[in-house]
Motif scaffolding. Structure first.
Motif, PDB file in Angstrom:
ATOM      1  N   PRO A  27       0.822  -1.196   0.000  1.00  0.00           N
ATOM      2  CA  PRO A  27       0.000   0.000   0.000  1.00  0.00           C
ATOM      3  C   PRO A  27       0.872   1.267   0.000  1.00  0.00           C
ATOM      4  CG  PRO A  27      -0.684  -1.546   1.718  1.00  0.00           C
ATOM      5  CD  PRO A  27       0.582  -2.055   1.135  1.00  0.00           C
ATOM      6  N   GLU A  28       0.312   2.319  -0.524  1.00  0.00           N
ATOM      7  CA  GLU A  28       1.064   3.570  -0.623  1.00  0.00           C
ATOM      8  C   GLU A  28       1.546   4.064   0.740  1.00  0.00           C
ATOM      9  OE1 GLU A  28       0.472   8.058  -2.305  1.00  0.00           O
ATOM     10  OE2 GLU A  28      -0.393   6.395  -3.452  1.00  0.00           O
ATOM     11  N   VAL A  29       0.754   3.887   1.782  1.00  0.00           N
ATOM     12  CA  VAL A  29       1.176   4.342   3.114  1.00  0.00           C
ATOM     13  C   VAL A  29       2.423   3.580   3.580  1.00  0.00           C
ATOM     14  CG1 VAL A  29      -0.370   2.793   4.432  1.00  0.00           C
ATOM     15  CG2 VAL A  29       0.368   4.969   5.418  1.00  0.00           C
ATOM     16  N   THR A  30       2.511   2.307   3.242  1.00  0.00           N
ATOM     17  CA  THR A  30       3.687   1.507   3.598  1.00  0.00           C
ATOM     18  C   THR A  30       4.892   1.948   2.773  1.00  0.00           C
ATOM     19  OG1 THR A  30       2.253  -0.336   4.172  1.00  0.00           O
ATOM     20  CG2 THR A  30       4.574  -0.843   3.806  1.00  0.00           C
ATOM     21  N   GLN A  31       4.668   2.234   1.500  1.00  0.00           N
ATOM     22  CA  GLN A  31       5.758   2.717   0.655  1.00  0.00           C
ATOM     23  C   GLN A  31       6.330   4.012   1.227  1.00  0.00           C
ATOM     24  OE1 GLN A  31       4.528   3.059  -3.453  1.00  0.00           O
ATOM     25  NE2 GLN A  31       3.892   0.918  -3.549  1.00  0.00           N
ATOM     26  N   ARG A  32       5.457   4.958   1.552  1.00  0.00           N
ATOM     27  CA  ARG A  32       5.926   6.240   2.111  1.00  0.00           C
ATOM     28  C   ARG A  32       6.656   6.025   3.430  1.00  0.00           C
ATOM     29  NH1 ARG A  32       3.528   6.897  -2.091  1.00  0.00           N
ATOM     30  NH2 ARG A  32       5.521   6.314  -2.877  1.00  0.00           N
ATOM     31  N   ALA A  33       6.180   5.105   4.255  1.00  0.00           N
ATOM     32  CA  ALA A  33       6.830   4.835   5.542  1.00  0.00           C
ATOM     33  C   ALA A  33       8.251   4.313   5.331  1.00  0.00           C
ATOM     34  CB  ALA A  33       6.012   3.843   6.369  1.00  0.00           C
ATOM     35  N   LEU A  34       8.453   3.410   4.368  1.00  0.00           N
ATOM     36  CA  LEU A  34       9.801   2.907   4.090  1.00  0.00           C
ATOM     37  C   LEU A  34      10.680   4.018   3.524  1.00  0.00           C
ATOM     38  CD1 LEU A  34      11.890   0.642   4.029  1.00  0.00           C
ATOM     39  CD2 LEU A  34      10.997  -0.024   1.773  1.00  0.00           C
ATOM     40  N   GLU A  35      10.148   4.808   2.629  1.00  0.00           N
ATOM     41  CA  GLU A  35      10.905   5.925   2.063  1.00  0.00           C
ATOM     42  C   GLU A  35      11.345   6.886   3.165  1.00  0.00           C
ATOM     43  OE1 GLU A  35       8.379   7.635  -0.950  1.00  0.00           O
ATOM     44  OE2 GLU A  35       8.248   5.721  -2.017  1.00  0.00           O
TER      45      GLU A  35
END
Length: 177
Positions: A1-9
């Motif tokens: 999910p996009e929220v997980t992508q942003r969290a890793l970034e």
């Protein structure tokens, strides 16, 4: 999910660490920031627009080919192959032999990506008669991403590959780094 992508970034931008093992570089071909984190990857729809093919010639010169079209990701049959250390002064590689033999594994080829802040520590050369290319491919590398850093190994296809001394040594050092 996009929220997980942003969290890793965000985690990586703020100084986090990430370890990419073997086929993890096949994932998320369309996720721009993930590809910056791993430097180069295979499969997953990666093509010329994804970035350069990075490899070494037989005489030890690094090539970053950002103009030749073609798919990303290939390997010949599993076999033992020689790893050549390219950065012997890096903490992950320090004290390892200039060349060493892997356990039976896949020698990934035609990895491509943005290759920003990519530091190739060691390469491998497929020595089978079905080698997809006659070149030395990145096997162990580091990538700076924001204030974070990635250790990326393409080694580690299966149990036999994971049990090799070279894999174990570099994996442990890479995670510590």
């Amino acid at each position: 999910p996009e929220v997980t992508q942003r969290a890793l970034e965000d985690y990586m931008q703020e100084g986090g660490g990430f370890v990419s093992v073997h086929a993890a570089d096949n994932a998320f071909g369309n996720w721009k920031e993930y590809n910056k984190m791993i430097g180069i990857g295979g499969w997953g729809g990666r093509k010329l627009e994804s970035g350069a093919w990075v490899y070494y010639t037989n005489d030890g010169k690094q090539v970053r080919d950002a103009v030749t079209p073609g798919k990303s990701g290939a390997h010949g049959p599993q076999h033992e192959f020689v790893i050549t250390v390219r950065k012997s002064d890096h903490p992950i590689m320090k004290g390892l032999p200039e060349q060493w033999l892997t356990s039976k594994d896949e020698c990934y080829a035609t990895l491509r990506g943005p290759a920003e802040n990519l530091n190739v520590l060691a390469t491998g050369k497929d020595t089978t008669d079905k080698a997809p290319y006659d070149r030395h491919e990145p096997m162990l590398m580091t990538v700076r991403y924001g204030n974070g850093r990635t250790f990326h190994t393409t080694l580690g296809h299966d149990t036999e590959a994971l049990e090799g001394v070279g894999f174990i040594t570099t994996f442990l050092r890479g995670t510590e780094w």
